[in-house]
Design a protein around this motif. Structure first.
Motif, short mmCIF file in Angstrom:
data_model
loop_
_atom_site.label_atom_id
_atom_site.label_comp_id
_atom_site.label_asym_id
_atom_site.label_seq_id
_atom_site.Cartn_x
_atom_site.Cartn_y
_atom_site.Cartn_z
N VAL A 10 -19.79 -20.65 -59.01
CA VAL A 10 -19.13 -19.83 -60.03
C VAL A 10 -19.83 -18.48 -60.08
O VAL A 10 -20.81 -18.28 -60.80
CB VAL A 10 -19.17 -20.53 -61.41
N GLU A 11 -19.35 -17.57 -59.26
CA GLU A 11 -20.04 -16.29 -59.10
C GLU A 11 -19.06 -15.26 -58.58
O GLU A 11 -18.22 -15.56 -57.72
CB GLU A 11 -21.20 -16.46 -58.11
N MET A 12 -19.16 -14.05 -59.08
CA MET A 12 -18.35 -12.97 -58.57
C MET A 12 -18.96 -12.43 -57.28
O MET A 12 -20.18 -12.24 -57.21
CB MET A 12 -18.25 -11.84 -59.60
N TYR A 13 -18.12 -12.19 -56.27
CA TYR A 13 -18.65 -11.61 -55.04
C TYR A 13 -18.94 -10.13 -55.25
O TYR A 13 -18.08 -9.38 -55.71
CB TYR A 13 -17.67 -11.77 -53.88
N ILE A 14 -20.14 -9.73 -54.91
CA ILE A 14 -20.51 -8.32 -54.86
C ILE A 14 -21.27 -8.10 -53.56
O ILE A 14 -21.80 -9.03 -52.96
CB ILE A 14 -21.38 -7.90 -56.07
N ALA A 15 -21.31 -6.85 -53.13
CA ALA A 15 -21.91 -6.53 -51.83
C ALA A 15 -23.35 -7.02 -51.72
O ALA A 15 -23.80 -7.45 -50.65
CB ALA A 15 -21.83 -5.03 -51.57
N GLU A 16 -24.07 -6.98 -52.84
CA GLU A 16 -25.48 -7.37 -52.82
C GLU A 16 -25.66 -8.87 -52.58
O GLU A 16 -26.76 -9.31 -52.24
CB GLU A 16 -26.13 -6.99 -54.15
N ARG A 17 -24.60 -9.65 -52.75
CA ARG A 17 -24.69 -11.10 -52.56
C ARG A 17 -24.11 -11.54 -51.22
O ARG A 17 -23.92 -12.72 -50.97
CB ARG A 17 -23.96 -11.80 -53.70
N GLU A 18 -23.84 -10.59 -50.34
CA GLU A 18 -23.24 -10.91 -49.04
C GLU A 18 -24.05 -11.95 -48.27
O GLU A 18 -23.52 -12.96 -47.80
CB GLU A 18 -23.09 -9.63 -48.21
N GLU A 19 -25.33 -11.71 -48.12
CA GLU A 19 -26.17 -12.60 -47.32
C GLU A 19 -26.19 -14.00 -47.91
O GLU A 19 -26.06 -15.01 -47.20
CB GLU A 19 -27.58 -12.04 -47.21
N ALA A 20 -26.32 -14.10 -49.21
CA ALA A 20 -26.41 -15.41 -49.86
C ALA A 20 -25.11 -16.20 -49.74
O ALA A 20 -25.13 -17.42 -49.56
CB ALA A 20 -26.77 -15.22 -51.34
N LEU A 21 -23.98 -15.51 -49.80
CA LEU A 21 -22.69 -16.22 -49.84
C LEU A 21 -22.05 -16.40 -48.46
O LEU A 21 -21.27 -17.32 -48.28
CB LEU A 21 -21.73 -15.47 -50.76
N LEU A 22 -22.38 -15.55 -47.50
CA LEU A 22 -21.70 -15.59 -46.20
C LEU A 22 -22.60 -15.99 -45.04
O LEU A 22 -22.11 -16.18 -43.92
CB LEU A 22 -21.05 -14.23 -45.89
N SER A 23 -23.88 -16.13 -45.26
CA SER A 23 -24.79 -16.40 -44.14
C SER A 23 -24.58 -17.77 -43.52
O SER A 23 -25.01 -18.02 -42.40
CB SER A 23 -26.25 -16.26 -44.61
N GLY A 24 -23.91 -18.68 -44.22
CA GLY A 24 -23.65 -20.00 -43.67
C GLY A 24 -22.54 -20.04 -42.65
O GLY A 24 -22.22 -21.10 -42.12
N HIS A 25 -21.96 -18.88 -42.36
CA HIS A 25 -20.88 -18.73 -41.38
C HIS A 25 -19.73 -19.71 -41.68
O HIS A 25 -19.48 -20.65 -40.93
CB HIS A 25 -21.39 -18.96 -39.95
N PRO A 26 -19.01 -19.49 -42.77
CA PRO A 26 -17.87 -20.35 -43.10
C PRO A 26 -16.78 -20.27 -42.03
O PRO A 26 -16.64 -19.25 -41.35
CB PRO A 26 -17.38 -19.76 -44.43
N ASP A 27 -16.03 -21.36 -41.90
CA ASP A 27 -14.95 -21.39 -40.91
C ASP A 27 -13.85 -20.39 -41.24
O ASP A 27 -13.20 -19.85 -40.34
CB ASP A 27 -14.34 -22.80 -40.84
N PHE A 28 -13.63 -20.19 -42.52
CA PHE A 28 -12.57 -19.26 -42.93
C PHE A 28 -12.86 -18.77 -44.34
O PHE A 28 -13.37 -19.52 -45.17
CB PHE A 28 -11.20 -19.96 -42.92
N VAL A 29 -12.53 -17.51 -44.60
CA VAL A 29 -12.71 -16.92 -45.92
C VAL A 29 -11.34 -16.48 -46.44
O VAL A 29 -10.59 -15.82 -45.72
CB VAL A 29 -13.66 -15.71 -45.88
N VAL A 30 -11.02 -16.86 -47.67
CA VAL A 30 -9.81 -16.38 -48.32
C VAL A 30 -10.21 -15.39 -49.40
O VAL A 30 -10.91 -15.76 -50.35
CB VAL A 30 -8.99 -17.54 -48.93
N ASP A 31 -9.78 -14.16 -49.24
CA ASP A 31 -10.04 -13.13 -50.25
C ASP A 31 -8.86 -13.12 -51.22
O ASP A 31 -7.75 -12.73 -50.85
CB ASP A 31 -10.18 -11.77 -49.57
N ALA A 32 -9.09 -13.59 -52.44
CA ALA A 32 -8.04 -13.57 -53.47
C ALA A 32 -8.50 -12.74 -54.66
O ALA A 32 -8.18 -13.04 -55.81
CB ALA A 32 -7.71 -15.00 -53.90
N ILE A 33 -9.25 -11.68 -54.38
CA ILE A 33 -9.84 -10.84 -55.43
C ILE A 33 -8.83 -9.75 -55.85
O ILE A 33 -8.14 -9.18 -55.01
CB ILE A 33 -11.13 -10.18 -54.91
N ASP A 34 -8.78 -9.48 -57.15
CA ASP A 34 -7.90 -8.43 -57.66
C ASP A 34 -8.60 -7.08 -57.75
O ASP A 34 -7.95 -6.05 -57.71
CB ASP A 34 -7.38 -8.81 -59.05
#
Length: 302
Positions: A10-34
């Motif tokens: 439960v966290e808002m994506y911000i640029a500063e959290r890129e490494e923490a949220l994307l470093s696991g190399h997810p198979d697919f990312v869905v951007d549903a941000i307004d």
């Protein structure tokens, strides 16, 4: 789905959290941000990291479920949020295309909540989360759900493998003259190479499918498939520089043996001694073309 393993963050994506949220190399990312700032940051980060991403455009003020389209971000001028995404990606991150976007071609049925309405109470009551815009746009409850199901289908089919990827009906509009001239250029090429066009086994209906849906108005060698910015909102496409030619000269001139190339590319292709030359020198091109031809075979002949 009992087999699913969910890690809820439960966290808002911000640029500063890129490494923490994307470093696991997810198979697919869905951007549903307004929010446009965080939307651009997420999509740009995925592009930079080589992660597959689908960006979902705005569902606000939309209601018609038949107007949903999967397009390249370079074609996304018809939706305000997607248009802003396209512009910022190009200007801030030098990303012009190659990112799929799910959008609705329907024009918004209403506008942002008026300032007059907001003046009757506390404007912050209209703010969904801190730091997001205060003025909001009305949403029909069914529409985000339809967007979500469409996005999920896109992701699942992509993960299932190349033969299952959803191409989506193209957003482009080509004219009858473009189809007619494409067929005539093919006949001219056949007459020049073989002395006759009697072997051309495609008609105008086939040409509509081939030019618009199978090849989407792009040369098979155009890896980026980027629509240049302009006044046509990505809906029109020039095709006069393109021509169909036989992919394998040893096979008949049928829909599942035609490749779309620029005229110089077609001339170079036609003088190849065999496809084995391309298989050895450009295996990725061969794989892409033959995947399209397999789709043509599947949709036209079965």
């Amino acid at each position: 789905m009992p087999e699913a393993r969910i890690e809820a963050v439960v966290e808002m994506y911000i640029a500063e959290r890129e490494e923490a949220l994307l470093s696991g190399h997810p198979d697919f990312v869905v951007d549903a941000i307004d929010n446009i700032d965080t939307k651009v940051a997420l999509v740009a980060a995925c592009h930079r990291r080589g992660l597959r991403v689908l960006s979902v455009a705005g569902a606000g003020a939309k209601a018609d479920p038949t107007r949903l389209k999967f397009v390249d971000v370079s074609e996304s001028s018809v939706d305000p949020l997607a248009r802003a995404l396209r512009t910022r990606l190009r200007k801030q991150h030098s990303v012009s295309g190659g990112i799929p976007v799910l959008l609705s071609t329907e024009k918004p049925r209403c506008k942002l909540v008026s300032l007059t309405e907001m003046e009757t109470g506390n404007p912050l009551d209209y703010q969904i989360v801190p730091n997001f815009r205060v003025r909001t746009i009305p949403v029909l409850g069914t529409t985000p759900a339809i967007f979500g199901m469409a996005a999920a289908g896109f992701v699942l089919c992509t993960l299932a493998g190349p033969s299952h990827v959803i191409e989506g009906e193209p957003i482009i509009r080509l004219t009858a003259v473009q189809y007619e001239r494409a067929l005539e250029r093919l006949r001219d090429r056949e007459r020049a190479r073989y002395g006759s066009d009697e072997s051309v086994a495609v008609d105008l209906d086939d040409m509509v499918f081939l030019l618009r849906e199978a090849w989407r108005g792009f040369s098979a060698r155009d890896l980026q498939r980027v629509v240049a910015p302009g006044g046509d909102k990505g809906l029109m496409r020039a095709t006069a520089h393109l021509t169909f030619t036989r992919w394998d000269a040893a096979k008949p001139c049928t829909a599942d043996n035609l490749v779309l190339l620029t005229s110089p590319e077609a001339d170079a292709h036609d003088i190849l001694p065999s496809l084995d030359v391309l298989r050895a020198s450009e295996p990725n091109l061969v794989a892409r073309v033959e995947a399209v031809l397999e789709r043509v075979r599947r949709e036209l002949f079965f």
